[in-house]
Design an enzyme around this catalytic site. Structure first.
Site, PDB file in Angstrom:
ATOM      1  CB  SER A 243      -9.075 -14.337   1.423  1.00 20.35           C
ATOM      2  OG  SER A 243      -8.592 -15.444   2.165  1.00 20.35           O
ATOM      3  CE  LYS A 244     -16.885 -13.367   1.717  1.00 19.68           C
ATOM      4  NZ  LYS A 244     -17.263 -12.546   2.882  1.00 19.68           N
ATOM      5  NE  ARG A 245      -5.956 -18.143   3.326  1.00 19.19           N
ATOM      6  CZ  ARG A 245      -5.739 -17.514   2.200  1.00 19.19           C
ATOM      7  NH1 ARG A 245      -6.717 -17.448   1.287  1.00 19.19           N
ATOM      8  NH2 ARG A 245      -4.582 -16.947   1.939  1.00 19.19           N
TER       9      ARG A 245
END
Length: 473
Positions: A243-245
């Protein structure tokens, strides 16, 4: 039968790493088997779908070098076919109208939750009489169409996971047509794959739970069932879903950072698959030849940014400088740097290409090629700027001014000769000069950098450093 695969994204977001890998596997399998690869845009969700995302997906696939056969297939253009198929299943006795409201269904879900039992639709509407149906119709009740799940077990062989079994008793009578006359995913997918004559469905293993429902629909129509291959998910280094994390996830973000499409394509192939030997850098042709769908791994793949950067740096290093020029120039211009001709930039590329990981690095790590340094590495000052450094550099500037053939070999000869005359180490000149003209402790060979920058720039920067660093000290 001719091999036919498809990549079927929903245009509700950009093309992400996981989707791109799935598209690549489908593309490789079709090209390996002299088959067709189709692009299908599943845009039945009108509220969340957008033309902007369609274009982003198309741009991402094209950037990776993926071409598809025939025109793009849009689900929104086939709604009537899905609706007709749903009514056909009602006619055949494999589906039925359901008049239960959302409030009724939610109440039943809560009752099941209170009793701590799995919720499953109780088939209330399957047993409605014709009079009851007419009554609901007159009342103007909304209705859906539910698939009537038969008794028994649904079994299929997955190329990646082997035999998979689902008890039909654990599958709810799922809705195939909503009350607003829009089809659900599982229904539209089956109709599309049948009409497109898809032979192999290669997709993420988060779709495994959808597969028994789709197989039941195939069987209800008496249609041929495609071969399924569910590929593992891509996880971040913390083994959680990417994910974007974890950083950038959209393919075009990597393009904009300066990754090469060949490197990204090559790397994504190795997320969950390998050719079975020690090869890592492989051309498109080699990947097509080596691709074997049966070698896709069951376990989830880990996205390793460092490995991708290494692979990208290898692709950069292997490119001809003239070819790199076309790729690097937009990044240089994006930062506002312009040149009358390409000669200077070619020299920069020659010096930097073995040191960068992405195209953006030519500008960020080689900023000193495009503008005078505004800061100097503090650790470098403390380590290399000694008491007599300013005096020695001032004297050496006079020596530089007299050099007529300002080339790396001549510059090096003059510097070492000067160091011998002063009875100092060459490093006592090399390190502070590098700091003065680049602002950094590390760069390509100093003499080559001095040649590329030119005599005038080199002298100006050394004098600037003498003024500024002496003040700081």
């Amino acid at each position: 039968m001719k091999t036919k695969t498809r990549f079927a994204p929903s245009p509700t977001g950009h093309l992400h790493i996981g989707g791109a890998r799935t598209a690549i596997f489908n593309w490789l399998f079709s090209r390996k088997n002299k088959g067709d690869f189709f692009l299908r845009i599943e845009n039945t969700d009108r509220e969340r779908s957008s033309e902007e995302m369609v274009q982003s997906i198309v741009d991402g696939l094209k950037w990776l070098g993926l071409n598809w056969d025939n025109d793009i297939y849009y689900q929104s253009e086939h709604i009537n076919e899905y609706v007709s198929a749903c009514y056909e299943l009602v006619k055949r006795g494999h589906a039925y109208f359901c008049y239960c409201s959302e409030e009724e269904l939610e109440m039943k879900r809560k009752e099941a939750e209170q009793k701590r039992i799995p919720y499953k639709y109780d088939r209330k509407c399957l047993y409605l009489s014709e009079e009851e149906k007419l009554k609901y119709e007159r009342e103007g009740r909304g209705r859906t169409i539910r698939f009537k799940v038969p008794d028994g077990e649904t079994v299929f062989f997955d190329v990646v996971h082997g035999e998979i079994r689902f008890k039909n008793s654990e599958i709810d009578d799922f809705i195939i047509l909503r009350s607003d006359n829009t089809p659900v995913y599982n229904m539209a997918v089956v109709v599309d794959d049948h009409n497109m004559e898809i032979t192999h469905v290669i997709r993420g293993d988060d779709h495994i739970s959808n597969t028994p429902k789709q197989i039941l629909i195939y069987q209800a129509f008496g249609w041929d069932i495609p071969v399924f291959a569910h590929v593992p998910l891509i996880l971040g280094p913390d083994r959680k879903r990417l994910s974007k994390r974890h950083g950038a996830t959209a393919v075009l973000e990597y393009r904009d950072k300066g990754f090469l499409p060949e490197a990204m394509f090559n790397y994504l192939c190795f997320l969950g698959w390998s050719p079975g030997d020690n090869r890592e850098i492989m051309s498109i042709e080699e990947l097509i030849d080596a691709f074997d769908i049966t070698k896709i791994q069951k376990k989830s793949a880990i996205f390793d940014q460092a490995k991708l950067e290494w692979m990208n740096s290898e692709y950069i290093r292997r490119k001809e400088n003239v070819e790199l020029l076309k790729l690097v120039k937009p990044f240089v211009e994006k930062h506002g740097y312009k040149f009358e001709d390409d000669t200077y930039l070619l020299k920069v590329i020659t010096l930097m290409k073995d040191r960068v990981k992405v195209l953006e690095d030519f500008v960020t790590f080689g900023k000193y090629f495009f503008e005078d340094p505004v800061d100097y590495d503090r650790e470098g000052i403390e380590k290399y700027w000694k008491d007599k450094t300013s005096e020695i550099l001032s004297e050496f500037v006079s020596r530089i001014e007299k050099i007529e053939d300002y080339t790396a070999p001549v510059i090096e000869r003059e510097l070492r000769s000067f160091a011998d005359e002063k009875n100092i180490k060459a490093g006592d000149l090399i390190h502070p000069i590098r700091l003065a003209i680049t602002g950094m402790r590390i760069s390509p060979g100093l003499f080559e950098v001095m040649e590329v920058l030119g005599k005038e720039t080199t002298i100006r920067r050394i004098k600037n450093a003498l003024d500024r660093i002496s003040v700081k000290n």
